[in-house]
Design an enzyme around this catalytic site. Sequence first.
Site, PDB file in Angstrom:
ATOM      1  N   LYS A 179      34.059  34.312  31.971  1.00 26.20           N
ATOM      2  CA  LYS A 179      32.821  33.543  31.711  1.00 26.20           C
ATOM      3  C   LYS A 179      31.788  34.514  31.160  1.00 26.20           C
ATOM      4  O   LYS A 179      31.149  35.244  31.904  1.00 26.20           O
ATOM      5  CB  LYS A 179      32.320  32.936  33.024  1.00 26.20           C
ATOM      6  CG  LYS A 179      31.618  31.619  32.943  1.00 26.20           C
ATOM      7  CD  LYS A 179      30.273  31.488  32.320  1.00 26.20           C
ATOM      8  CE  LYS A 179      29.005  31.930  32.872  1.00 26.20           C
ATOM      9  NZ  LYS A 179      28.076  32.327  31.803  1.00 26.20           N
ATOM     10  N   GLY A 232      26.073  41.938  36.611  1.00 24.91           N
ATOM     11  CA  GLY A 232      24.869  41.154  36.364  1.00 24.91           C
ATOM     12  C   GLY A 232      23.805  41.483  37.388  1.00 24.91           C
ATOM     13  O   GLY A 232      23.780  42.581  37.963  1.00 24.91           O
ATOM     14  N   SER A 233      22.941  40.517  37.634  1.00 25.19           N
ATOM     15  CA  SER A 233      21.776  40.769  38.491  1.00 25.19           C
ATOM     16  C   SER A 233      22.159  40.736  39.978  1.00 25.19           C
ATOM     17  O   SER A 233      23.106  40.047  40.365  1.00 25.19           O
ATOM     18  CB  SER A 233      20.720  39.709  38.217  1.00 25.19           C
ATOM     19  OG  SER A 233      21.246  38.438  38.546  1.00 25.19           O
ATOM     20  N   GLU A 252      28.876  44.839  39.981  1.00 28.12           N
ATOM     21  CA  GLU A 252      28.156  45.925  39.290  1.00 28.12           C
ATOM     22  C   GLU A 252      26.766  45.381  38.982  1.00 28.12           C
ATOM     23  O   GLU A 252      26.611  44.539  38.091  1.00 28.12           O
ATOM     24  CB  GLU A 252      28.884  46.304  37.990  1.00 28.12           C
ATOM     25  CG  GLU A 252      30.328  46.763  38.169  1.00 28.12           C
ATOM     26  CD  GLU A 252      30.464  48.067  38.923  1.00 28.12           C
ATOM     27  OE1 GLU A 252      29.485  48.829  38.984  1.00 28.12           O
ATOM     28  OE2 GLU A 252      31.552  48.319  39.469  1.00 28.12           O
ATOM     29  N   LEU A 253      25.764  45.838  39.724  1.00 26.83           N
ATOM     30  CA  LEU A 253      24.451  45.185  39.676  1.00 26.83           C
ATOM     31  C   LEU A 253      23.369  46.105  39.091  1.00 26.83           C
ATOM     32  O   LEU A 253      23.671  47.006  38.341  1.00 26.83           O
ATOM     33  CB  LEU A 253      24.103  44.674  41.076  1.00 26.83           C
ATOM     34  CG  LEU A 253      25.231  43.856  41.752  1.00 26.83           C
ATOM     35  CD1 LEU A 253      24.864  43.475  43.168  1.00 26.83           C
ATOM     36  CD2 LEU A 253      25.593  42.626  40.940  1.00 26.83           C
ATOM     37  N   CYS A 287      21.698  48.979  32.916  1.00 27.75           N
ATOM     38  CA  CYS A 287      21.550  49.046  34.375  1.00 27.75           C
ATOM     39  C   CYS A 287      21.207  50.470  34.821  1.00 27.75           C
ATOM     40  O   CYS A 287      20.637  50.656  35.886  1.00 27.75           O
ATOM     41  CB  CYS A 287      22.819  48.565  35.035  1.00 27.75           C
ATOM     42  SG  CYS A 287      24.270  49.262  34.265  1.00 27.75           S
ATOM     43  N   GLU A 380      13.562  46.396  39.066  1.00 22.29           N
ATOM     44  CA  GLU A 380      14.285  46.792  37.853  1.00 22.29           C
ATOM     45  C   GLU A 380      13.530  46.212  36.656  1.00 22.29           C
ATOM     46  O   GLU A 380      13.446  44.994  36.507  1.00 22.29           O
ATOM     47  CB  GLU A 380      15.710  46.243  37.903  1.00 22.29           C
ATOM     48  CG  GLU A 380      16.516  46.602  36.686  1.00 22.29           C
ATOM     49  CD  GLU A 380      17.919  46.004  36.704  1.00 22.29           C
ATOM     50  OE1 GLU A 380      18.081  44.857  37.142  1.00 22.29           O
ATOM     51  OE2 GLU A 380      18.847  46.711  36.261  1.00 22.29           O
TER      52      GLU A 380
HETATM   53  P1  NAD Z   1      22.660  37.500  35.360  1.00 24.97           P
HETATM   54  O1  NAD Z   1      22.998  37.818  36.766  1.00 24.97           O
HETATM   55  O2  NAD Z   1      21.541  36.587  35.080  1.00 24.97           O
HETATM   56  O3  NAD Z   1      23.934  36.835  34.623  1.00 24.97           O
HETATM   57  C1  NAD Z   1      25.189  37.484  34.605  1.00 24.97           C
HETATM   58  C2  NAD Z   1      26.288  36.445  34.489  1.00 24.97           C
HETATM   59  O4  NAD Z   1      26.309  35.657  35.683  1.00 24.97           O
HETATM   60  C3  NAD Z   1      26.109  35.463  33.330  1.00 24.97           C
HETATM   61  O5  NAD Z   1      27.366  35.244  32.726  1.00 24.97           O
HETATM   62  C4  NAD Z   1      25.625  34.223  34.019  1.00 24.97           C
HETATM   63  O6  NAD Z   1      25.929  33.034  33.336  1.00 24.97           O
HETATM   64  C5  NAD Z   1      26.399  34.291  35.329  1.00 24.97           C
HETATM   65  N1  NAD Z   1      25.830  33.489  36.417  1.00 24.97           N
HETATM   66  C6  NAD Z   1      24.524  33.183  36.654  1.00 24.97           C
HETATM   67  N2  NAD Z   1      24.423  32.389  37.740  1.00 24.97           N
HETATM   68  C7  NAD Z   1      25.679  32.196  38.207  1.00 24.97           C
HETATM   69  C8  NAD Z   1      26.221  31.474  39.303  1.00 24.97           C
HETATM   70  N3  NAD Z   1      25.444  30.753  40.123  1.00 24.97           N
HETATM   71  N4  NAD Z   1      27.549  31.501  39.506  1.00 24.97           N
HETATM   72  C9  NAD Z   1      28.350  32.211  38.686  1.00 24.97           C
HETATM   73  N5  NAD Z   1      27.899  32.903  37.613  1.00 24.97           N
HETATM   74  C10 NAD Z   1      26.574  32.894  37.378  1.00 24.97           C
HETATM   75  O7  NAD Z   1      22.480  38.901  34.613  1.00 24.97           O
HETATM   76  P2  NAD Z   1      21.995  39.207  33.134  1.00 24.97           P
HETATM   77  O8  NAD Z   1      20.561  38.853  33.010  1.00 24.97           O
HETATM   78  O9  NAD Z   1      22.978  38.655  32.132  1.00 24.97           O
HETATM   79  O10 NAD Z   1      22.178  40.805  33.100  1.00 24.97           O
HETATM   80  C11 NAD Z   1      21.201  41.685  33.557  1.00 24.97           C
HETATM   81  C12 NAD Z   1      21.559  42.274  34.898  1.00 24.97           C
HETATM   82  O11 NAD Z   1      22.848  42.859  34.857  1.00 24.97           O
HETATM   83  C13 NAD Z   1      20.625  43.413  35.305  1.00 24.97           C
HETATM   84  O12 NAD Z   1      20.283  43.292  36.660  1.00 24.97           O
HETATM   85  C14 NAD Z   1      21.485  44.652  35.073  1.00 24.97           C
HETATM   86  O13 NAD Z   1      21.104  45.772  35.835  1.00 24.97           O
HETATM   87  C15 NAD Z   1      22.813  44.162  35.436  1.00 24.97           C
HETATM   88  N6  NAD Z   1      23.840  45.016  34.847  1.00 24.97           N
HETATM   89  C16 NAD Z   1      24.557  45.851  35.658  1.00 24.97           C
HETATM   90  C17 NAD Z   1      25.510  46.703  35.109  1.00 24.97           C
HETATM   91  C18 NAD Z   1      26.340  47.615  35.972  1.00 24.97           C
HETATM   92  O14 NAD Z   1      27.372  48.071  35.493  1.00 24.97           O
HETATM   93  N7  NAD Z   1      25.952  47.899  37.191  1.00 24.97           N
HETATM   94  C19 NAD Z   1      25.705  46.712  33.739  1.00 24.97           C
HETATM   95  C20 NAD Z   1      24.949  45.865  32.945  1.00 24.97           C
HETATM   96  C21 NAD Z   1      24.027  45.009  33.500  1.00 24.97           C
END
Ligand code: NAD
Length: 477
Positions: A179, A232-233, A252-253, A287, A380
């Site tokens: 996804k 993601g977040s 990985e957040l 991140c 962040e």
């Molecule tokens: P996000 O958490 O908003 O979205 C990430 C993914 O999760 C998207 O595909 C989104 O559609 C999905 N998602 C959202 N709600 C969901 C739910 N209820 N159930 C299942 N999936 C769901 O993150 P973003 O804004 O795309 O990315 C930014 C974040 O990612 C920042 O916090 C950043 O630090 C983090 N990040 C971490 C790393 C790492 O390796 N640690 C790398 C890159 C980005």
Amino acid sequence: MTNAKTLAVYGNYVNGTWKNSTETLPVFDKFTGEEIAKVAIATREEVTEAIDNAYETFQTSKLSPAQRSEILLKVVEIVRKRKEELALTITQETGKVIKEARGEIDRGIQTLIASAEEAKRISGQGIPLSQHEDADKLAFTIRVPVGVIGAITPFNFPFNLVVHKIGPAIAAGNTVVLKPAEKTPITACKLVEIFTEAGLPNGFINVINGWGHTTGQYLLEDERIAMYTFTGSPTVGRLIKNSTGIRKVTLELGNNSPNIVHKDVADLDRAVELCVSRGFFNAGQACISVQRIYVHKHIYDVFVEKAVQFAKSLKVGDPKDPASDVGPVISEKDAVRVEAWLNEARENGAQVFGGEREGAIIRPAVVTNVTKDMKVVCEEVFAPVISILSYEDIEEAFKRANDTKYGLQAGVFTSNLDIAMQASYKLHFGGVIINNVSTYRADVMPYGGVKDSGIGKEGPHAAIQEMTDEKIIVINL
Ligand code: NAD
């Protein structure tokens, strides 16, 4: 995929075919605002269909380690040929400047090559049984694929972070339902087509497109998914952990990465350049972006002066211009949030150099006179904003760097081996980078955070450990 004039429409990719969905969402060029494609919003039934197929494929179809490795290397070959087109797609859907988009493809290629190499090296271990009654037994472990993996990816590195999931998952013999982020799904859609072209049989990678809270949520609810790999977040990471019971999860957040520049730094100009350029790399949307810079008071003034000069020298604007250093952030809404955080800092006594907003663009901002509870410091920021703070004593710097809910990576500049070793042990992060910035990542290295920055490790070797189960075999001789 179907073409309506020039607008691509990506549905859901199931068993090697794009299937249209009744509803779609638009994908925009993040600099021009122009609509560049549409993707499906997968319904619960469509998510179930994708999982049915991935589950059935895992049960009935196996690839040898050599086959997996060869397919991944073939993917590399095709990606190399299509590099410019893929880089442009990344630039359009993220707003990332084109030179960084090309760099992301180069890194993704290395991730794919490492996954191909690791595919041939998956092994268990011999277990010496040592009790008296065990003399007639031989024990060893084997590593077996976990099954169907649900991979959920963020917007900021739509190529390399997708590769970090599907590369090791395929290398380890799993099937995947992916996804991608709804803001940047096109690169991932093109990439799975490349996997098929490279010889990956149908059903090994299926893609469902759509919103996180609907399509993503449906993916979490199907018990046939053996493991989730999420980037993601922290908010969504926590939700995923809470929704998936005792199934495996790697998260990985985020981070608000600290970097310490000690008074004995060997090359101050290099430290400034690294800190500033890596704070503004990808418009600060990484991140491990440099966010908090703790500089020893003896070199603080000169550091700030050089940092502001460096920030001013960056070319901000159209990400398709090869000369651009910083493009827009992912949306105007995010830029408005960042503007509000900078205003909050200013109102509470901070000094902000740069930081002006124009649409989704935030000019690189260097912030001084900050306090630890300002949002630009403690949250962040995920934008081209760095804060520079002064310290007197290195122990105090370690404490302030650790004073965060996050723990992904930290950087330390010093020419004192003792301080470098103390930093390695005392900084409570998944990685400590000495004489380089928190943003340093080689794609082969084990990578992941502690505290709110996540659980589990990525990097092809580490990810394959996560994506396989270690099974003990005991033979009574
Ligand atoms: P996000 O958490 O908003 O979205 C990430 C993914 O999760 C998207 O595909 C989104 O559609 C999905 N998602 C959202 N709600 C969901 C739910 N209820 N159930 C299942 N999936 C769901 O993150 P973003 O804004 O795309 O990315 C930014 C974040 O990612 C920042 O916090 C950043 O630090 C983090 N990040 C971490 C790393 C790492 O390796 N640690 C790398 C890159 C980005």
